[in-house]
Design a protein around this motif. Sequence first.
Motif, PDB file in Angstrom:
ATOM      1  N   ARG A 183      -5.372  49.121  15.493  1.00 30.45           N
ATOM      2  CA  ARG A 183      -6.506  48.611  14.880  1.00 30.45           C
ATOM      3  C   ARG A 183      -5.925  48.357  13.326  1.00 30.45           C
ATOM      4  O   ARG A 183      -6.201  47.164  12.799  1.00 30.45           O
ATOM      5  CB  ARG A 183      -7.598  49.519  14.582  1.00 30.45           C
ATOM      6  N   MET A 184      -4.776  49.090  12.853  1.00 31.03           N
ATOM      7  CA  MET A 184      -4.637  49.031  11.495  1.00 31.03           C
ATOM      8  C   MET A 184      -3.767  47.843  11.554  1.00 31.03           C
ATOM      9  O   MET A 184      -3.608  47.027  10.422  1.00 31.03           O
ATOM     10  CB  MET A 184      -3.766  50.399  11.108  1.00 31.03           C
ATOM     11  N   VAL A 185      -2.928  47.746  12.418  1.00 28.88           N
ATOM     12  CA  VAL A 185      -1.927  46.708  12.589  1.00 28.88           C
ATOM     13  C   VAL A 185      -2.563  45.278  12.821  1.00 28.88           C
ATOM     14  O   VAL A 185      -2.133  44.213  12.261  1.00 28.88           O
ATOM     15  CB  VAL A 185      -0.943  46.876  13.997  1.00 28.88           C
ATOM     16  N   ALA A 186      -3.640  45.245  13.504  1.00 24.97           N
ATOM     17  CA  ALA A 186      -4.543  43.873  13.716  1.00 24.97           C
ATOM     18  C   ALA A 186      -4.897  43.705  12.486  1.00 24.97           C
ATOM     19  O   ALA A 186      -5.117  42.334  11.843  1.00 24.97           O
ATOM     20  CB  ALA A 186      -5.627  44.396  14.740  1.00 24.97           C
ATOM     21  N   LYS A 187      -5.353  44.843  11.565  1.00 29.48           N
ATOM     22  CA  LYS A 187      -5.849  44.383  10.313  1.00 29.48           C
ATOM     23  C   LYS A 187      -4.953  43.763   9.326  1.00 29.48           C
ATOM     24  O   LYS A 187      -5.150  42.895   8.521  1.00 29.48           O
ATOM     25  CB  LYS A 187      -6.626  45.679   9.700  1.00 29.48           C
ATOM     26  N   LEU A 188      -3.830  43.984   9.371  1.00 29.01           N
ATOM     27  CA  LEU A 188      -2.491  43.609   8.579  1.00 29.01           C
ATOM     28  C   LEU A 188      -2.063  42.136   9.127  1.00 29.01           C
ATOM     29  O   LEU A 188      -1.431  41.817   8.198  1.00 29.01           O
ATOM     30  CB  LEU A 188      -1.193  44.668   8.935  1.00 29.01           C
ATOM     31  N   ILE A 189      -2.560  41.760  10.121  1.00 20.47           N
ATOM     32  CA  ILE A 189      -1.956  40.303  10.698  1.00 20.47           C
ATOM     33  C   ILE A 189      -2.438  39.365   9.729  1.00 20.47           C
ATOM     34  O   ILE A 189      -1.955  38.068   9.595  1.00 20.47           O
ATOM     35  CB  ILE A 189      -2.450  40.037  11.829  1.00 20.47           C
ATOM     36  N   ASN A 190      -3.605  39.484   8.924  1.00 22.33           N
ATOM     37  CA  ASN A 190      -4.131  38.416   8.098  1.00 22.33           C
ATOM     38  C   ASN A 190      -4.182  38.854   6.602  1.00 22.33           C
ATOM     39  O   ASN A 190      -4.772  39.512   6.229  1.00 22.33           O
ATOM     40  CB  ASN A 190      -5.730  38.115   8.687  1.00 22.33           C
ATOM     41  N   GLY A 191      -3.056  38.290   5.919  1.00 22.58           N
ATOM     42  CA  GLY A 191      -2.995  38.738   4.501  1.00 22.58           C
ATOM     43  C   GLY A 191      -4.217  38.339   3.803  1.00 22.58           C
ATOM     44  O   GLY A 191      -4.689  38.961   2.629  1.00 22.58           O
ATOM     45  N   ASP A 192      -4.898  37.094   4.086  1.00 22.62           N
ATOM     46  CA  ASP A 192      -6.092  36.510   3.175  1.00 22.62           C
ATOM     47  C   ASP A 192      -6.996  37.550   3.363  1.00 22.62           C
ATOM     48  O   ASP A 192      -7.749  37.720   2.495  1.00 22.62           O
ATOM     49  CB  ASP A 192      -6.269  35.260   3.844  1.00 22.62           C
ATOM     50  N   VAL A 193      -7.409  38.148   4.635  1.00 24.62           N
ATOM     51  CA  VAL A 193      -8.515  39.128   4.789  1.00 24.62           C
ATOM     52  C   VAL A 193      -8.224  40.185   3.965  1.00 24.62           C
ATOM     53  O   VAL A 193      -9.325  40.769   3.265  1.00 24.62           O
ATOM     54  CB  VAL A 193      -8.594  39.333   6.361  1.00 24.62           C
ATOM     55  N   GLU A 194      -7.042  40.795   3.770  1.00 25.14           N
ATOM     56  CA  GLU A 194      -6.883  41.954   2.879  1.00 25.14           C
ATOM     57  C   GLU A 194      -7.202  41.633   1.429  1.00 25.14           C
ATOM     58  O   GLU A 194      -7.833  42.355   0.630  1.00 25.14           O
ATOM     59  CB  GLU A 194      -5.361  42.270   2.888  1.00 25.14           C
ATOM     60  N   LEU A 195      -6.946  40.515   0.828  1.00 23.66           N
ATOM     61  CA  LEU A 195      -7.170  40.054  -0.464  1.00 23.66           C
ATOM     62  C   LEU A 195      -8.825  39.747  -0.629  1.00 23.66           C
ATOM     63  O   LEU A 195      -9.183  39.534  -1.712  1.00 23.66           O
ATOM     64  CB  LEU A 195      -6.277  38.984  -0.724  1.00 23.66           C
ATOM     65  N   GLN A 196      -9.317  39.785   0.448  1.00 25.89           N
ATOM     66  CA  GLN A 196     -11.072  39.564   0.312  1.00 25.89           C
ATOM     67  C   GLN A 196     -11.380  40.704  -0.479  1.00 25.89           C
ATOM     68  O   GLN A 196     -12.438  40.591  -1.236  1.00 25.89           O
ATOM     69  CB  GLN A 196     -11.717  39.577   1.282  1.00 25.89           C
ATOM     70  N   SER A 197     -10.733  41.912  -0.544  1.00 23.76           N
ATOM     71  CA  SER A 197     -11.203  43.122  -1.129  1.00 23.76           C
ATOM     72  C   SER A 197     -10.416  42.978  -2.395  1.00 23.76           C
ATOM     73  O   SER A 197     -10.484  44.303  -3.201  1.00 23.76           O
ATOM     74  CB  SER A 197     -11.157  44.296  -0.538  1.00 23.76           C
ATOM     75  N   GLY A 198      -9.371  42.382  -2.748  1.00 21.00           N
ATOM     76  CA  GLY A 198      -8.807  42.460  -3.978  1.00 21.00           C
ATOM     77  C   GLY A 198      -7.310  42.998  -3.776  1.00 21.00           C
ATOM     78  O   GLY A 198      -6.831  43.629  -2.531  1.00 21.00           O
ATOM     79  N   PHE A 199      -6.460  42.768  -4.706  1.00 19.39           N
ATOM     80  CA  PHE A 199      -4.966  43.219  -4.553  1.00 19.39           C
ATOM     81  C   PHE A 199      -4.796  44.519  -4.674  1.00 19.39           C
ATOM     82  O   PHE A 199      -3.840  45.149  -3.799  1.00 19.39           O
ATOM     83  CB  PHE A 199      -4.075  42.376  -5.635  1.00 19.39           C
ATOM     84  N   ILE A 200      -5.568  45.265  -5.285  1.00 17.58           N
ATOM     85  CA  ILE A 200      -5.472  46.735  -5.215  1.00 17.58           C
ATOM     86  C   ILE A 200      -5.671  47.449  -3.875  1.00 17.58           C
ATOM     87  O   ILE A 200      -4.981  48.363  -3.391  1.00 17.58           O
ATOM     88  CB  ILE A 200      -6.586  47.452  -6.135  1.00 17.58           C
ATOM     89  N   ASP A 201      -6.840  46.869  -2.890  1.00 14.11           N
ATOM     90  CA  ASP A 201      -6.826  47.420  -1.821  1.00 14.11           C
ATOM     91  C   ASP A 201      -5.769  46.939  -0.812  1.00 14.11           C
ATOM     92  O   ASP A 201      -5.273  47.936  -0.136  1.00 14.11           O
ATOM     93  CB  ASP A 201      -8.131  46.697  -1.040  1.00 14.11           C
ATOM     94  N   ALA A 202      -5.088  45.576  -1.084  1.00 11.82           N
ATOM     95  CA  ALA A 202      -4.005  45.419  -0.246  1.00 11.82           C
ATOM     96  C   ALA A 202      -2.921  46.201  -0.490  1.00 11.82           C
ATOM     97  O   ALA A 202      -1.971  46.572   0.322  1.00 11.82           O
ATOM     98  CB  ALA A 202      -3.528  43.916  -0.493  1.00 11.82           C
ATOM     99  N   VAL A 203      -2.591  46.476  -1.756  1.00 13.52           N
ATOM    100  CA  VAL A 203      -1.148  47.162  -2.242  1.00 13.52           C
ATOM    101  C   VAL A 203      -1.579  48.600  -1.774  1.00 13.52           C
ATOM    102  O   VAL A 203      -0.655  49.311  -1.270  1.00 13.52           O
ATOM    103  CB  VAL A 203      -1.211  47.134  -3.768  1.00 13.52           C
ATOM    104  N   THR A 204      -2.733  49.215  -1.728  1.00 12.89           N
ATOM    105  CA  THR A 204      -3.120  50.563  -1.367  1.00 12.89           C
ATOM    106  C   THR A 204      -2.757  50.664   0.223  1.00 12.89           C
ATOM    107  O   THR A 204      -2.162  51.523   0.702  1.00 12.89           O
ATOM    108  CB  THR A 204      -4.699  50.895  -1.399  1.00 12.89           C
ATOM    109  N   GLU A 205      -3.134  49.796   1.102  1.00 15.66           N
ATOM    110  CA  GLU A 205      -2.960  49.615   2.418  1.00 15.66           C
ATOM    111  C   GLU A 205      -1.291  49.605   2.710  1.00 15.66           C
ATOM    112  O   GLU A 205      -0.903  50.316   3.543  1.00 15.66           O
ATOM    113  CB  GLU A 205      -3.572  48.225   2.957  1.00 15.66           C
ATOM    114  N   ASP A 206      -0.650  48.932   1.909  1.00 13.46           N
ATOM    115  CA  ASP A 206       0.855  48.799   2.169  1.00 13.46           C
ATOM    116  C   ASP A 206       1.534  49.987   1.879  1.00 13.46           C
ATOM    117  O   ASP A 206       2.296  50.686   2.486  1.00 13.46           O
ATOM    118  CB  ASP A 206       1.390  47.771   1.171  1.00 13.46           C
ATOM    119  N   LEU A 207       1.278  50.979   0.634  1.00 10.20           N
ATOM    120  CA  LEU A 207       1.619  52.033   0.309  1.00 10.20           C
ATOM    121  C   LEU A 207       1.191  53.170   1.436  1.00 10.20           C
ATOM    122  O   LEU A 207       2.144  54.016   1.611  1.00 10.20           O
ATOM    123  CB  LEU A 207       1.337  52.464  -0.969  1.00 10.20           C
ATOM    124  N   ASN A 208       0.147  53.043   1.920  1.00 10.80           N
ATOM    125  CA  ASN A 208      -0.505  53.835   2.735  1.00 10.80           C
ATOM    126  C   ASN A 208       0.336  53.891   4.144  1.00 10.80           C
ATOM    127  O   ASN A 208       0.920  54.810   4.717  1.00 10.80           O
ATOM    128  CB  ASN A 208      -1.844  54.011   3.009  1.00 10.80           C
TER     129      ASN A 208
END
Length: 262
Positions: free
Chosen positions: A117-142
């Motif tokens: 599920r986590m990998v499927a969420k990562l497949i679309n960068g634009d979806v991540e950024l719907q919540s902002g760059f902070i959430d996207a960076v948090t996901e990457d660091l985690n």
Amino acid sequence: MEQKEIPLLIISFSIVLLTLLGTLLVFFLYFQKKKSKFLMDKMEAELFFNSELAKSRIEIKEQTLSNISRELHDNIGQILSVAVMQLNLMVAKIDTDDKHELDEVRKLVSKSLDEIRMVAKLINGDVELQSGFIDAVTEDLNRITKLKIINGNLNISGQIQPIDPQHEVIIYRILQEAISNALKYSHSKTIDVDICFDAKECIIEVTDSGIGFNNATVAKGSGLANMNTRARLIGAAFLVSSRPNEGTKLKIVYPLEKGRKE
């Protein structure tokens, strides 16, 4: 006034009038040319920005796919391999009372599903950024911390301010490239991302404790020039501080008035 002076006066007045009109025409043409150049420069800047924005989105997707490939091979594949080993042991024993091993398999399968599920969420960068760059960076660091590649830490201070979503794509791409460079070249055990908001600026620092480099001799192809170009594109300052064996710090100073959400 004598009769012969009237034609001379008319001629003089006409010359002055023509000179004035000519001067006005020259100024008009000059300012029209300046206005046209300004509009052309503005159009070119907008086209360049849109081009970089599209390029950044493509690069985000490409790097995301690379991350997916690594996770599938190194992480999920390993979990499923352990699950297969557990199942083989169960088949060999054929002990229906052995609930503990069944529960272990269940946990492993459940963990595999969570990873997928986590990998499927990562497949679309634009979806991540719907919540902002902070959430996207948090996901990457985690993710990189979970994979035990490097220990990633995120620190946020100040009241989070809204930013233009297009600018957030550029900021995230800069951070993504900075983190990727740290993973590839720094040999650091940790990477810290500090994001500070105040009334006028968003200051972002990416710091590693790795081998560093000499600012004067670093290769231009390292991606630093590209990050600097993108930072300037959104009106931000980009600073690099590094010394051999003392780590590296990248700093982005983004003026919030440049890209507040309307």
